[in-house]
Design a protein around this motif. Structure first.
Motif, mmCIF file in Angstrom:
data_model
loop_
_atom_site.group_PDB
_atom_site.id
_atom_site.type_symbol
_atom_site.label_atom_id
_atom_site.label_comp_id
_atom_site.label_asym_id
_atom_site.label_seq_id
_atom_site.Cartn_x
_atom_site.Cartn_y
_atom_site.Cartn_z
ATOM 1 N N GLY A 86 0.593 -0.991 0.437
ATOM 2 C CA GLY A 86 0.647 -0.092 -0.277
ATOM 3 C C GLY A 86 1.527 0.865 -0.280
ATOM 4 O O GLY A 86 0.463 2.285 -0.487
ATOM 5 N N PHE A 87 2.314 1.218 0.031
ATOM 6 C CA PHE A 87 3.216 2.265 0.622
ATOM 7 C C PHE A 87 4.615 1.869 -0.239
ATOM 8 O O PHE A 87 5.180 3.459 -0.239
ATOM 9 N N SER A 88 4.432 1.729 -1.838
ATOM 10 C CA SER A 88 5.601 1.447 -2.047
ATOM 11 C C SER A 88 5.474 2.363 -3.118
ATOM 12 O O SER A 88 4.424 3.250 -3.801
ATOM 13 N N LEU A 89 6.037 1.811 -4.435
ATOM 14 C CA LEU A 89 6.533 4.027 -5.775
ATOM 15 C C LEU A 89 5.403 3.746 -6.533
ATOM 16 O O LEU A 89 4.546 4.560 -7.194
ATOM 17 N N ALA A 90 4.930 2.155 -6.753
ATOM 18 C CA ALA A 90 3.221 2.558 -8.053
ATOM 19 C C ALA A 90 2.490 2.533 -6.876
ATOM 20 O O ALA A 90 1.382 3.169 -7.509
ATOM 21 N N ASP A 91 2.017 2.811 -5.557
ATOM 22 C CA ASP A 91 1.206 2.825 -4.926
ATOM 23 C C ASP A 91 1.170 4.973 -4.901
ATOM 24 O O ASP A 91 0.717 5.551 -4.265
ATOM 25 N N SER A 92 2.596 5.204 -4.926
ATOM 26 C CA SER A 92 2.582 6.804 -4.648
ATOM 27 C C SER A 92 2.130 7.479 -5.996
ATOM 28 O O SER A 92 2.219 7.163 -7.457
ATOM 29 N N PRO A 93 1.747 9.161 -5.474
ATOM 30 C CA PRO A 93 1.104 9.878 -7.214
ATOM 31 C C PRO A 93 2.429 10.007 -7.965
ATOM 32 O O PRO A 93 4.385 10.487 -6.941
ATOM 33 N N VAL A 94 2.965 10.240 -8.901
ATOM 34 C CA VAL A 94 4.300 11.445 -8.964
ATOM 35 C C VAL A 94 4.310 12.524 -8.638
ATOM 36 O O VAL A 94 3.196 13.597 -9.557
ATOM 37 N N PHE A 95 5.013 13.022 -7.945
ATOM 38 C CA PHE A 95 5.044 14.702 -7.280
ATOM 39 C C PHE A 95 5.677 15.449 -7.742
ATOM 40 O O PHE A 95 7.101 15.257 -8.243
ATOM 41 N N PHE A 96 5.039 17.114 -8.599
ATOM 42 C CA PHE A 96 6.313 17.995 -9.204
ATOM 43 C C PHE A 96 5.285 19.246 -8.670
ATOM 44 O O PHE A 96 4.647 19.284 -8.429
ATOM 45 N N GLY A 97 6.807 20.048 -8.518
ATOM 46 C CA GLY A 97 6.078 21.134 -8.278
ATOM 47 C C GLY A 97 7.084 21.868 -7.660
ATOM 48 O O GLY A 97 8.415 21.335 -7.017
ATOM 49 N N ASN A 98 6.620 23.096 -6.612
ATOM 50 C CA ASN A 98 7.859 23.655 -5.815
ATOM 51 C C ASN A 98 7.001 23.551 -4.724
ATOM 52 O O ASN A 98 6.270 25.037 -4.905
ATOM 53 N N THR A 99 7.173 23.548 -3.306
ATOM 54 C CA THR A 99 6.285 23.736 -2.309
ATOM 55 C C THR A 99 7.046 23.410 -1.201
ATOM 56 O O THR A 99 8.102 22.570 -0.864
ATOM 57 N N ILE A 100 6.741 24.177 0.055
ATOM 58 C CA ILE A 100 7.060 23.710 0.649
ATOM 59 C C ILE A 100 6.847 22.679 2.518
ATOM 60 O O ILE A 100 7.334 22.357 3.190
ATOM 61 N N ARG A 101 5.923 22.522 1.489
ATOM 62 C CA ARG A 101 4.832 21.508 2.653
ATOM 63 C C ARG A 101 3.838 20.868 1.695
ATOM 64 O O ARG A 101 2.209 20.875 1.282
ATOM 65 N N GLN A 102 4.356 19.792 1.024
ATOM 66 C CA GLN A 102 3.541 18.188 0.394
ATOM 67 C C GLN A 102 2.774 16.612 1.061
ATOM 68 O O GLN A 102 3.971 16.458 1.278
ATOM 69 N N VAL A 103 1.527 17.316 1.721
ATOM 70 C CA VAL A 103 1.622 16.280 2.340
ATOM 71 C C VAL A 103 1.849 14.950 1.229
ATOM 72 O O VAL A 103 1.011 14.973 0.148
ATOM 73 N N VAL A 104 2.207 13.736 1.502
ATOM 74 C CA VAL A 104 2.188 12.924 0.661
ATOM 75 C C VAL A 104 1.172 11.261 1.210
ATOM 76 O O VAL A 104 1.254 11.484 1.895
ATOM 77 N N ASN A 105 1.079 11.345 -0.001
ATOM 78 C CA ASN A 105 -0.543 10.060 0.022
ATOM 79 C C ASN A 105 0.067 9.368 -0.625
ATOM 80 O O ASN A 105 1.439 9.142 -1.727
ATOM 81 N N TRP A 106 -0.425 7.951 -0.689
ATOM 82 C CA TRP A 106 -0.957 6.837 -1.350
ATOM 83 C C TRP A 106 -1.879 6.096 -1.652
ATOM 84 O O TRP A 106 -3.019 5.625 -1.137
ATOM 85 N N ASN A 107 -2.077 6.155 -3.004
ATOM 86 C CA ASN A 107 -3.488 5.685 -3.753
ATOM 87 C C ASN A 107 -4.385 6.643 -2.715
ATOM 88 O O ASN A 107 -5.792 6.045 -2.269
ATOM 89 N N GLY A 108 -4.435 7.673 -2.545
ATOM 90 C CA GLY A 108 -5.181 9.319 -2.397
ATOM 91 C C GLY A 108 -5.015 8.857 -0.585
ATOM 92 O O GLY A 108 -5.921 9.591 -0.309
ATOM 93 N N ALA A 109 -4.528 8.470 0.147
ATOM 94 C CA ALA A 109 -4.518 8.135 1.530
ATOM 95 C C ALA A 109 -3.249 7.929 1.829
ATOM 96 O O ALA A 109 -2.355 7.011 2.027
ATOM 97 N N PRO A 110 -3.338 9.261 2.801
ATOM 98 C CA PRO A 110 -1.511 9.966 3.622
ATOM 99 C C PRO A 110 -1.705 9.057 4.779
ATOM 100 O O PRO A 110 -0.556 9.633 5.561
ATOM 101 N N ASN A 111 -2.718 8.182 5.626
ATOM 102 C CA ASN A 111 -2.146 7.754 6.798
ATOM 103 C C ASN A 111 -1.241 6.564 6.739
ATOM 104 O O ASN A 111 -1.677 5.532 6.440
#
Length: 498
Positions: free
Chosen positions: A445-470
């Motif tokens: 549930g927390f693999s690279l394949a489950d991770s979104p591809v993040f891009f941009g520029n921010t000091i506060r990006q909440v990481v989620n996997w399949n839409g769930a950050p828990n």
């Protein structure tokens, strides 16, 4: 889906062994300024220093009581006021002679934003028959008066501001109720073992509930002799026996000032911007040749700004590269005396045309770090202090080019339920994040394949996997984080409550 992921994570964690080398970061913000959290890097991933961007000249020291040798600046933010303290002094190069233009004084400036500075007419001290000046101190202690805003919650009101200043017999302690009117805390020195002819600083260390001082001394004669000592105190008057600091990976230059301070967003981390002293590099410019006549050492030696960090206050990582380079071959850059960075790191607003709109929309970040470094001097009537800016947490980073790279952390024990990252990429770059077990296997549930591809520029990006950050089911147990980077930089990480 979320309940299945949490269930699988709980099954895995019940069988996972504890690793004695795990780093317990709790909910602290951790910066990528060294290899403290790094287990391995592959591909083109690397730790790299990020140099501040030079901005406008913050202040020109051109008053008669200032001059071309103004230095040892301190910048403090106190409420809505930015305060600047510095030595007012000037030199005259006259053939074989190098003379002081006038006795040193301690000066004071103010700013509403850390960008635009003014020199208030304080009318406290006489200079050349007039009190229309910004001088706060005359005579003893003016060579390197270095104040601080005391963050000790038990500090009495009359000593809300404190300072160390070097006299012939050692470092003396001063106090002030308002940062402008100063008095000695006692007659004699509080620290006597050191060289003290540099900027000698102190601060309240909230992590260890004590005052901590850093000051200059000679470790030995010759190469790499100029170095830094430290001592602690419970009351700012009685200090422990000074000791030289240690270097986990050595140092390539002598160090003059240290400019160490707890990083305000991560007070467990000390960041410092020492003046790096480069001995005997030779005569490079006409100004160097002019200075070398009365002062051969100063003509042939050079300074710039370094970066050093520590988590235990005693052992430091010193980057071998410069944090601020002298830059263009301008007068007052490639010389001894360039880059004496002001003590103090403050947040200021970005000067961007669309910053108000971004703030209104709740998008992006409109604040950055400002720091200040000296340039110019030696000849003429003045020198200047230039402002530099840096992204928040942006001293260094783990980065990789478009060809890609990966960083895997040491085993981490955290508190909280979500991972927040400070990162930046190009428009075509990206970052993905994976959570691993101690064997380096991705947790379901927390693999690279489950991770979104993040891009941009921010000091506060909440990481989620399949839409769930828990990540709550993995808290208080050792895990590794794997970061895949393409034309991207990771500056800091933090686990927080959702």
């Amino acid at each position: 889906m979320t309940s299945i992921v949490v269930g699988l994570a709980l099954v895995w964690m019940s069988a996972a062994p504890m690793d004695g080398e795990s780093v317990d970061i709790g909910g602290r913000l951790e910066l990528m300024v060294d290899d403290y959290l790094v287990q391995s890097m592959t591909g083109k991933a690397e730790l790299r220093i990020n140099r501040p961007v030079p901005r406008e000249v913050a202040i020109v020291h051109d008053a008669p009581w200032e001059g071309n040798n103004c230095t040892y600046h301190t910048v403090i933010r106190s409420g809505d006021v930015y305060r600047m303290y510095y030595r007012g002094s000037g030199l005259e190069v006259n053939g074989n002679n190098l003379n002081d233009v006038h006795p040193a004084v301690t000066c004071y400036a103010e700013s509403p934003d850390g960008i635009h500075w003014n020199k208030p007419k304080l009318r406290l001290n006489d200079f050349a028959g007039s009190k229309e000046n910004n001088i706060i101190l005359l005579g003893a202690g003016t060579h390197n008066f270095c104040p601080m805003r005391d963050a000790n919650p038990a500090c009495p009101p009359e000593s809300k501001f404190k300072a160390l200043a070097g006299l012939d017999d050692g470092l003396h302690a001063y106090q002030s109720v308002d940062g402008v009117h100063w008095a000695l805390m006692q007659e004699g020195p509080v620290i006597t073992k050191g060289a003290f002819d540099s900027q000698n600083l102190a601060f309240w260390d909230q992590e260890n509930k004590e005052y901590r001082a850093y000051f200059r001394d000679f470790r030995h004669e010759g190469e790499l002799g100029r170095d830094i000592k430290t001592a602690t105190s419970e009351d700012f008057i009685h200090w422990t026996e000074p000791a030289f600091v240690d270097y986990a990976d050595g140092r390539k230059t002598e160090l003059y000032t240290s400019q160490l301070t707890p990083y305000y967003r991560a007070p467990q981390l000390l960041v410092g911007f020492p003046t790096r002293y480069l001995v005997g590099r030779g005569l490079l410019t006409p100004l160097n040749k002019l200075i070398a006549v009365p002062e051969p050492r100063c003509g042939n030696d050079y300074t710039d700004v370094g970066l050093m960090t520590s988590r235990n206050r005693q052992s430091f990582h010193v980057w071998p590269e410069a944090f601020i380079r002298p830059g263009d071959m301008m007068q007052g850059h490639w010389m001894y005396g360039f880059g004496y960075q002001a003590l103090g790191l403050v947040e200021t607003k970005m000067e961007l045309p669309d910053a108000p709109l971004l703030q209104y929309l709740g998008e992006g970040n409109t604040m950055e770090l400002s720091l200040y470094a000296r340039e110019g001097g030696w000849v003429g009537p003045s020198c200047r202090l230039r402002r530099y800016t840096l992204r928040i947490d942006g001293f260094a980073s783990v980065g990789a080019p478009m060809s890609g790279g990966e960083m895997v952390t040491k085993p981490l024990v955290f508190q909280g339920s979500q991972l927040v990252i400070n990162f930046a990429s190009s428009a075509g770059g990206s970052m993905r994040v994976e959570v691993q077990d101690l064997a380096g296997q991705s947790i379901p549930g927390f693999s690279l394949a489950d991770s979104p591809v993040f891009f941009g520029n921010t000091i506060r990006q909440v990481v989620n996997w399949n839409g769930a950050p828990n990540l709550g089911a993995l808290a208080n147990q050792p895990v590794r984080l794997r970061f895949e980077l393409k034309d991207a930089d990771l500056y800091s990480i933090q686990f927080t409550a959702s």
